[in-house]
Scaffold this motif. Structure first.
Motif, PDB file in Angstrom:
ATOM      1  N   ASP A  88       0.806  -1.222   0.000  1.00 25.27           N
ATOM      2  CA  ASP A  88       0.000   0.000   0.000  1.00 25.27           C
ATOM      3  C   ASP A  88       0.838   1.270   0.000  1.00 25.27           C
ATOM      4  O   ASP A  88       0.317   2.349  -0.228  1.00 25.27           O
ATOM      5  CB  ASP A  88      -0.933   0.020   1.209  1.00 25.27           C
ATOM      6  CG  ASP A  88      -1.932  -1.112   1.185  1.00 25.27           C
ATOM      7  OD1 ASP A  88      -2.307  -1.563   0.081  1.00 25.27           O
ATOM      8  OD2 ASP A  88      -2.331  -1.560   2.272  1.00 25.27           O
ATOM      9  N   GLY A  89       2.131   1.159   0.315  1.00 24.37           N
ATOM     10  CA  GLY A  89       3.014   2.316   0.352  1.00 24.37           C
ATOM     11  C   GLY A  89       3.812   2.383   1.637  1.00 24.37           C
ATOM     12  O   GLY A  89       3.853   1.443   2.419  1.00 24.37           O
ATOM     13  N   ILE A  90       4.441   3.526   1.849  1.00 26.23           N
ATOM     14  CA  ILE A  90       5.313   3.741   2.999  1.00 26.23           C
ATOM     15  C   ILE A  90       4.527   4.433   4.106  1.00 26.23           C
ATOM     16  O   ILE A  90       3.760   5.365   3.852  1.00 26.23           O
ATOM     17  CB  ILE A  90       6.529   4.609   2.592  1.00 26.23           C
ATOM     18  CG1 ILE A  90       7.377   3.860   1.564  1.00 26.23           C
ATOM     19  CG2 ILE A  90       7.364   4.997   3.800  1.00 26.23           C
ATOM     20  CD1 ILE A  90       8.490   4.686   0.965  1.00 26.23           C
ATOM     21  N   LEU A 150      10.196  -3.342   7.965  1.00 27.05           N
ATOM     22  CA  LEU A 150      11.004  -2.137   8.119  1.00 27.05           C
ATOM     23  C   LEU A 150      11.742  -1.824   6.828  1.00 27.05           C
ATOM     24  O   LEU A 150      12.306  -2.714   6.178  1.00 27.05           O
ATOM     25  CB  LEU A 150      12.002  -2.338   9.257  1.00 27.05           C
ATOM     26  CG  LEU A 150      12.533  -1.101   9.952  1.00 27.05           C
ATOM     27  CD1 LEU A 150      11.395  -0.261  10.511  1.00 27.05           C
ATOM     28  CD2 LEU A 150      13.470  -1.487  11.060  1.00 27.05           C
ATOM     29  N   HIS A 151      11.706  -0.560   6.432  1.00 25.80           N
ATOM     30  CA  HIS A 151      12.284  -0.150   5.149  1.00 25.80           C
ATOM     31  C   HIS A 151      13.457   0.811   5.317  1.00 25.80           C
ATOM     32  O   HIS A 151      14.411   0.765   4.561  1.00 25.80           O
ATOM     33  CB  HIS A 151      11.190   0.498   4.296  1.00 25.80           C
ATOM     34  CG  HIS A 151      11.622   0.918   2.941  1.00 25.80           C
ATOM     35  ND1 HIS A 151      12.064   0.030   1.990  1.00 25.80           N
ATOM     36  CD2 HIS A 151      11.698   2.146   2.367  1.00 25.80           C
ATOM     37  CE1 HIS A 151      12.376   0.690   0.879  1.00 25.80           C
ATOM     38  NE2 HIS A 151      12.169   1.976   1.089  1.00 25.80           N
ATOM     39  N   GLY A 152      13.388   1.722   6.282  1.00 27.37           N
ATOM     40  CA  GLY A 152      14.444   2.714   6.459  1.00 27.37           C
ATOM     41  C   GLY A 152      14.011   3.812   7.407  1.00 27.37           C
ATOM     42  O   GLY A 152      13.149   3.619   8.257  1.00 27.37           O
ATOM     43  N   CYS A 154      13.707   8.186   1.786  1.00 28.86           N
ATOM     44  CA  CYS A 154      14.119   7.402   2.949  1.00 28.86           C
ATOM     45  C   CYS A 154      15.593   7.057   2.869  1.00 28.86           C
ATOM     46  O   CYS A 154      16.117   6.801   1.780  1.00 28.86           O
ATOM     47  CB  CYS A 154      13.325   6.098   3.017  1.00 28.86           C
ATOM     48  SG  CYS A 154      11.567   6.334   3.159  1.00 28.86           S
ATOM     49  N   TYR A 155      16.258   7.049   4.030  1.00 25.09           N
ATOM     50  CA  TYR A 155      17.613   6.524   4.136  1.00 25.09           C
ATOM     51  C   TYR A 155      17.507   5.011   4.226  1.00 25.09           C
ATOM     52  O   TYR A 155      16.792   4.473   5.075  1.00 25.09           O
ATOM     53  CB  TYR A 155      18.320   7.061   5.377  1.00 25.09           C
ATOM     54  CG  TYR A 155      18.544   8.555   5.375  1.00 25.09           C
ATOM     55  CD1 TYR A 155      19.396   9.144   4.454  1.00 25.09           C
ATOM     56  CD2 TYR A 155      17.911   9.368   6.300  1.00 25.09           C
ATOM     57  CE1 TYR A 155      19.610  10.510   4.451  1.00 25.09           C
ATOM     58  CE2 TYR A 155      18.123  10.732   6.311  1.00 25.09           C
ATOM     59  CZ  TYR A 155      18.972  11.296   5.383  1.00 25.09           C
ATOM     60  OH  TYR A 155      19.174  12.653   5.377  1.00 25.09           O
ATOM     61  N   LEU A 156      18.219   4.303   3.365  1.00 23.72           N
ATOM     62  CA  LEU A 156      18.191   2.846   3.360  1.00 23.72           C
ATOM     63  C   LEU A 156      19.411   2.245   4.037  1.00 23.72           C
ATOM     64  O   LEU A 156      19.376   1.084   4.461  1.00 23.72           O
ATOM     65  CB  LEU A 156      18.099   2.325   1.927  1.00 23.72           C
ATOM     66  CG  LEU A 156      16.917   2.833   1.105  1.00 23.72           C
ATOM     67  CD1 LEU A 156      16.946   2.216  -0.275  1.00 23.72           C
ATOM     68  CD2 LEU A 156      15.609   2.546   1.802  1.00 23.72           C
ATOM     69  N   LYS A 207      17.151  -1.581  16.666  1.00 29.63           N
ATOM     70  CA  LYS A 207      18.571  -1.846  16.389  1.00 29.63           C
ATOM     71  C   LYS A 207      18.801  -3.146  15.618  1.00 29.63           C
ATOM     72  O   LYS A 207      19.432  -3.124  14.569  1.00 29.63           O
ATOM     73  CB  LYS A 207      19.389  -1.821  17.680  1.00 29.63           C
ATOM     74  CG  LYS A 207      19.740  -0.431  18.131  1.00 29.63           C
ATOM     75  CD  LYS A 207      20.655  -0.462  19.341  1.00 29.63           C
ATOM     76  CE  LYS A 207      21.049   0.947  19.727  1.00 29.63           C
ATOM     77  NZ  LYS A 207      22.017   0.966  20.816  1.00 29.63           N
ATOM     78  N   PRO A 208      18.326  -4.303  16.091  1.00 32.10           N
ATOM     79  CA  PRO A 208      18.592  -5.533  15.329  1.00 32.10           C
ATOM     80  C   PRO A 208      17.877  -5.563  13.982  1.00 32.10           C
ATOM     81  O   PRO A 208      18.411  -6.085  12.995  1.00 32.10           O
ATOM     82  CB  PRO A 208      18.097  -6.651  16.243  1.00 32.10           C
ATOM     83  CG  PRO A 208      17.278  -6.011  17.283  1.00 32.10           C
ATOM     84  CD  PRO A 208      17.659  -4.578  17.347  1.00 32.10           C
ATOM     85  N   ALA A 209      16.689  -4.992  13.913  1.00 33.92           N
ATOM     86  CA  ALA A 209      15.959  -4.970  12.645  1.00 33.92           C
ATOM     87  C   ALA A 209      16.659  -4.079  11.621  1.00 33.92           C
ATOM     88  O   ALA A 209      16.756  -4.423  10.440  1.00 33.92           O
ATOM     89  CB  ALA A 209      14.529  -4.493  12.883  1.00 33.92           C
ATOM     90  N   PHE A 210      17.173  -2.938  12.068  1.00 33.71           N
ATOM     91  CA  PHE A 210      17.890  -2.037  11.167  1.00 33.71           C
ATOM     92  C   PHE A 210      19.238  -2.615  10.732  1.00 33.71           C
ATOM     93  O   PHE A 210      19.681  -2.386   9.622  1.00 33.71           O
ATOM     94  CB  PHE A 210      18.107  -0.672  11.823  1.00 33.71           C
ATOM     95  CG  PHE A 210      17.009   0.321  11.575  1.00 33.71           C
ATOM     96  CD1 PHE A 210      16.317   0.350  10.383  1.00 33.71           C
ATOM     97  CD2 PHE A 210      16.680   1.259  12.542  1.00 33.71           C
ATOM     98  CE1 PHE A 210      15.319   1.285  10.148  1.00 33.71           C
ATOM     99  CE2 PHE A 210      15.688   2.199  12.314  1.00 33.71           C
ATOM    100  CZ  PHE A 210      15.003   2.202  11.116  1.00 33.71           C
ATOM    101  N   ARG A 211      19.906  -3.355  11.626  1.00 31.89           N
ATOM    102  CA  ARG A 211      21.204  -3.944  11.280  1.00 31.89           C
ATOM    103  C   ARG A 211      21.106  -4.812  10.037  1.00 31.89           C
ATOM    104  O   ARG A 211      21.996  -4.833   9.201  1.00 31.89           O
ATOM    105  CB  ARG A 211      21.739  -4.772  12.445  1.00 31.89           C
ATOM    106  CG  ARG A 211      22.839  -4.075  13.180  1.00 31.89           C
ATOM    107  CD  ARG A 211      23.456  -4.964  14.238  1.00 31.89           C
ATOM    108  NE  ARG A 211      23.217  -4.334  15.517  1.00 31.89           N
ATOM    109  CZ  ARG A 211      22.578  -4.859  16.535  1.00 31.89           C
ATOM    110  NH1 ARG A 211      22.139  -6.081  16.497  1.00 31.89           N
ATOM    111  NH2 ARG A 211      22.411  -4.170  17.638  1.00 31.89           N
ATOM    112  N   LYS A 212      20.001  -5.530   9.894  1.00 29.49           N
ATOM    113  CA  LYS A 212      19.789  -6.394   8.736  1.00 29.49           C
ATOM    114  C   LYS A 212      19.712  -5.582   7.434  1.00 29.49           C
ATOM    115  O   LYS A 212      19.960  -6.109   6.360  1.00 29.49           O
ATOM    116  CB  LYS A 212      18.509  -7.202   8.911  1.00 29.49           C
ATOM    117  CG  LYS A 212      18.565  -8.179  10.054  1.00 29.49           C
ATOM    118  CD  LYS A 212      17.244  -8.881  10.228  1.00 29.49           C
ATOM    119  CE  LYS A 212      17.251  -9.758  11.448  1.00 29.49           C
ATOM    120  NZ  LYS A 212      15.933 -10.364  11.698  1.00 29.49           N
ATOM    121  N   LEU A 213      19.344  -4.310   7.542  1.00 28.84           N
ATOM    122  CA  LEU A 213      19.208  -3.442   6.363  1.00 28.84           C
ATOM    123  C   LEU A 213      20.478  -2.659   6.054  1.00 28.84           C
ATOM    124  O   LEU A 213      20.561  -2.033   5.010  1.00 28.84           O
ATOM    125  CB  LEU A 213      18.058  -2.456   6.577  1.00 28.84           C
ATOM    126  CG  LEU A 213      16.675  -3.032   6.829  1.00 28.84           C
ATOM    127  CD1 LEU A 213      15.692  -1.917   7.131  1.00 28.84           C
ATOM    128  CD2 LEU A 213      16.216  -3.843   5.634  1.00 28.84           C
TER     129      LEU A 213
END
Length: 107
Positions: free
Chosen positions: A45-47, A58-60, A73-75, A96-102
């Motif tokens: 549906d979008g961001i 989570l996208h960024g 968005c910062y990726l 933190k752990p979710a963002f680390r994967k990105l």
């Protein structure tokens, strides 16, 4: 006759290091607004701003407030956690752990 105005600025240190930064523009989910420096999720549906239940999507991090139905968005990158705008129910510890994967690292 003339007034002397005093302005104050409170600089926000957002970037925490030299890790390469990648950005991407996308469409905001209909009826939603995204705030600058808020973690965002991306669905069909979008961001939209992240929710505690939506960290799997989570996208960024929003680089600016959404305008005209879009947002940048910062990726990837290194950012200071205390500069993030956290939606209700979302914590830095969960991000933190979710963002680390990105490739996003919070300091």
């Amino acid at each position: 006759m003339y007034e002397i105005k005093q302005d104050q600025t409170n600089p926000v240190n957002f970037f925490a290091g030299d890790f390469p930064i990648a950005t991407e523009a996308g469409d905001v989910k209909s009826g939603e607004t995204v705030r600058k420096y808020a973690p965002v999720i991306k669905t069909a549906d979008g961001i939209s701003e992240a929710t505690a239940d939506g960290l799997a999507d989570l996208h960024g991090i929003a680089a600016d407030d959404s305008t005209d139905g879009g947002v940048v968005c910062y990726l990837t990158g290194e950012f200071f956690a205390d500069a993030l705008i956290l939606p209700d129910g979302v914590t830095v510890e969960a991000l933190k752990p979710a963002f680390r994967k990105l490739g996003i690292f919070l300091k």
